[in-house]
Every structure is written in structure tokens, then in C-alpha cells.
Write a protein that holds these residues in place. Sequence first.
Motif, PDB file in Angstrom:
ATOM      1  N   ALA A   1       3.153  -1.545  -3.929  1.00 25.67           N
ATOM      2  CA  ALA A   1       2.452  -2.539  -4.744  1.00 25.67           C
ATOM      3  C   ALA A   1       3.315  -3.743  -5.139  1.00 25.67           C
ATOM      4  O   ALA A   1       2.847  -4.883  -5.055  1.00 25.67           O
ATOM      5  N   PRO A   2       4.576  -3.571  -5.577  1.00 27.90           N
ATOM      6  CA  PRO A   2       5.357  -4.754  -5.963  1.00 27.90           C
ATOM      7  C   PRO A   2       5.692  -5.658  -4.786  1.00 27.90           C
ATOM      8  O   PRO A   2       5.800  -6.877  -4.947  1.00 27.90           O
TER       9      PRO A   2
ATOM     10  N   THR B   1       2.538  -7.729  -3.847  1.00 28.81           N
ATOM     11  CA  THR B   1       2.054  -8.696  -4.841  1.00 28.81           C
ATOM     12  C   THR B   1       3.173  -9.577  -5.380  1.00 28.81           C
ATOM     13  O   THR B   1       3.219 -10.771  -5.116  1.00 28.81           O
ATOM     14  N   ARG B   2       4.107  -8.989  -6.113  1.00 34.88           N
ATOM     15  CA  ARG B   2       5.155  -9.777  -6.770  1.00 34.88           C
ATOM     16  C   ARG B   2       6.017 -10.530  -5.759  1.00 34.88           C
ATOM     17  O   ARG B   2       6.261 -11.726  -5.898  1.00 34.88           O
TER      18      ARG B   2
ATOM     19  N   GLY C   1      -1.884  -2.105  -2.169  1.00 35.87           N
ATOM     20  CA  GLY C   1      -0.621  -1.896  -2.859  1.00 35.87           C
ATOM     21  C   GLY C   1      -0.490  -0.434  -3.228  1.00 35.87           C
ATOM     22  O   GLY C   1      -1.188   0.055  -4.113  1.00 35.87           O
TER      23      GLY C   1
ATOM     24  N   SER D   1       5.487  -1.253 -10.126  1.00 35.82           N
ATOM     25  CA  SER D   1       4.665  -2.432 -10.426  1.00 35.82           C
ATOM     26  C   SER D   1       3.815  -2.164 -11.658  1.00 35.82           C
ATOM     27  O   SER D   1       2.867  -1.395 -11.615  1.00 35.82           O
TER      28      SER D   1
ATOM     29  N   ASP E   1       1.084  -5.889 -11.073  1.00 38.39           N
ATOM     30  CA  ASP E   1       0.390  -6.288  -9.850  1.00 38.39           C
ATOM     31  C   ASP E   1      -1.040  -6.761 -10.100  1.00 38.39           C
ATOM     32  O   ASP E   1      -1.491  -7.755  -9.524  1.00 38.39           O
TER      33      ASP E   1
END
Length: 248
Positions: free
Chosen positions: A21-22, A25-26, A47, A63, A66
Amino acid sequence: MMGVASGFSLTGHIPFCHTFAPFATRRAFDQLFISGGYAQTTINIFGSDPGFAVGPNGGTHTSWEDVALMRMIPNSIVCDPTDGIQLAWLIRELADKAGIHYIRANRKAVREVYETDARFELGKGNILKQGRHIALFASGQLISETLDIAEELALKGADVTVVDMFTIKPLDNNLVIELSKTHDLIISIENHSVTGGLGSAIADVIAEAGLNAKLLKIGVNERFGQVGSPDYLQDEFGLSKTKSKQKF
């Protein structure tokens, strides 16, 4: 990955991307925002292992933000499915839709809440248990704990409504308003930061509707991730059934 996916979209394909997930997204946010949302391409992003589900991979792979990030992309769809049945439905549903779609997904087995023939609607919450006093809004992996909490509260005389708000964007505003008017307390429980996620989305609806509703947001507050088993991390960050109940 997201730049390549955008290119696939521009050539008529339907890309599906998957990573932690991180990273989905991030780390990739600028590409998603510009090459995805701004360029009006279609990208389906999964994610995996959000929040405490990441387990021993530690803080770099955790995360808590997210959902907040993906909600910021104009016209995006953000979902946190409860089980494999709902996830499979989402894949089929989103495959035919244009735009940026973010789905939180667990790689590990979770409790099956729905029957195989269950039907869903994007942007609509599912009432899993109907009550009168407290309305619990949750999504994803925490639906299981939320149902257990509701049963335990019922033994103490509290009549609890449980809502699976698997679509965090677009949110089911009408359901939030309806339950805020008819229940004494609204509680959001999320495997995410209390900033920018499900609880924040619910708070926005309540405030903009001018409702005098009590809202308690249960989630992670101003902390980074750490190493541990998913069960340990869930308790450490206050999201276990025991820790969640202590907050209300």
C-alpha cells in the motif's frame, strides 16, 4: 509502475497494478495524480497489507495514510473491501469504469462476512446489523472485530448498528446523515490514521449537514509503523477488539 500503467491505458488497455500500500500510494502519488488523474487515464491500484496487516515488514512498509492520499485525487474511487467475496465483486465492477481506482487488499486470509451471492453498490454502505443507540462505521479487515464488538455491547443493553462502509469515496452521505439523526453516538473504526480516512469523511458529512451528532473516531493518531505480527500491531495501535472497546 504507475507511469507504465498510464501508458497502457492510453493505448486502450485496462491496467491493474499491485504492490504494498505505501508503495502504491505514497511513493507513487505524483505519478498517480498527474499521469493518472490529471491525464484522465484509467488505473486500478491494489495496495496490499494496509496498516497493521503489514506485520513484520515494519514501518517502511506501513501505510496509515493511503486512503487520505487517494481521496485527494479528483474523481477517484477508494475502497476497502471486507472479504474475498467483496473484493472479487469490486474487481469486476471497476474493470468497466474509467478513472483512478484504489482498493486496499489483504494478502492473508480474512473472515468471510458475505455469502457468495451477495450484491453490492459502489457508494452505498451495507448495514450488517440494525440497532438504535450506537452506529459503528468500519471497513475492510476491521468489520470482523466491529461485528464482535456489537454483539458484546448488545449483552450490556446497547442496541448497535454496524455499517460496512467499503466505499470510502464516494461516501454514502445519505446513510451517514440518516444514522446521525437516529443514533446517540456515531463511531468510526479504521485501520488507518484518524486524519483523512473514513472517520474524517464521516465528520465532513456531519459538519456540512449541520447535524448535532456525537462522533468518535478510532484509528491511529500521529504514529509511524513498527515491526511485529499483525495481531501484536493491531493491539499496539489500539485497533484490537479490546483496545477499541476501551475508547467508548
